[in-house]
Design a protein around this motif. Structure first.
Motif: not given
Length: 293
Positions: A236-240, A246-247, A250-253
């Motif tokens: 759980c981390l800040p989106d910025f 995410l782009a 390599t990681l997805v929500k």
């Protein structure tokens, strides 16, 4: 001008907690300070100070008025300095305290350095509650609410805490559909370095608290990003801090509809000082670029 003189006498007396000391600092008698404050109180129709034989203390109305007066004088100082330096580029050392996640702000800071090469950045990365004035910082960047009346603030932007995992991890372990499913997953937690407490995963209110596994705990978030990308768990981390991951996919929500959170980053600086050109351009630059997409 007489009104400005009365305001200056009031501010000096409020900060010195003494008509006598205020008079010495302004080069007038203590009675002159007292009379100026009395005229001000009469004009405003409120009492600004509680007076005794030894001390003076601000009334609640006086405290509110003091903050307004400080802003007035800050703006006057800033206007004078700006006019005096309109032909000069901002320059000099700028001492800024950044949160530990400030390392993730380095692209913005690097861009600022290229835009203003004559400004020397002195960056202190820490999550501790620094005393801006006593420790000599020009400003600090922090998340959360501000309760120090000595400080001015400007919002730099907002962020959300989100849950993320790698596609590889989710393919191996399955995608959780509700928060309770996390009990069967590897959970990678952030611990606040200043308090030692784990950062709470912000599930929507009204939901029963989920006791999450603590597979890994780290006091900075860069290792958590790396481990999540390596397929070692959900974090759980800040989106910025996760834009690139995410782009690139390599990681997805995960469980995004079950989360409710908004945080705010602010730039803070002492209200008793003018906003110098070097600090002004730093604040403006950070506000314009820190959270741009």
């Amino acid at each position: 001008m007489d009104s400005l003189g009365s305001l200056q006498a009031f501010v000096q007396a409020a900060e010195a907690r003494s008509f006598t000391l205020a008079g010495r600092q302004l080069g007038v008698s203590s009675s002159a300070i007292g009379k100026a404050v009395a005229r001000l109180e009469e004009r405003l129709g409120v009492r600004l100070f509680h007076r005794s034989t030894r001390t003076i203390t601000l009334t609640p109305e006086g405290s509110l008025f003091l903050e307004r007066c400080r802003r007035i004088f800050c703006e006057i100082e800033a206007a004078e300095l700006e006019l005096a330096q309109t032909q000069e580029a901002p320059r000099g050392k700028l001492r800024i305290s950044m949160p530990l996640v400030g390392m993730l702000m380095m692209p913005t800071l690097s861009a600022f350095m290229r835009a203003y090469p004559d400004i020397e950045l002195d960056l202190d990365f820490s999550d501790r509650l620094v005393d801006i004035i006593d420790e000599g910082f020009d400003g600090v960047v922090r998340a959360g609410d501000i309760s120090d009346s000595r400080l001015m603030a400007r919002v730099l932007g907002t962020f959300r805490l989100i849950l993320v995992a790698s596609p590889d991890y989710l393919a191996r372990r399955g995608t959780p559909r509700k928060p309770e499913d996390l009990k069967q997953h590897a959970c990678l937690h952030h611990r606040f370095a200043t308090t030692g407490k784990l950062e709470r995963w912000p599930f929507r209110k009204g939901r029963k608290e989920v006791e999450l596994p603590t597979t890994v705990v780290a006091s900075t978030i860069e290792p958590l990003i790396y481990m999540a990308e390596q397929g070692l768990g959900i974090t759980c981390l800040p989106d910025f801090a996760l834009r690139r991951q995410l782009a690139q996919g390599t990681l997805v929500k995960v469980l995004d509809s079950h989360l409710h959170h908004q945080g705010t980053f602010r730039m803070l600086w002492p209200s008793s000082r003018y906003l110098s050109p070097k600090l002004r351009v730093f604040v403006d630059f950070m506000a314009a670029h820190l959270f741009e997409t």
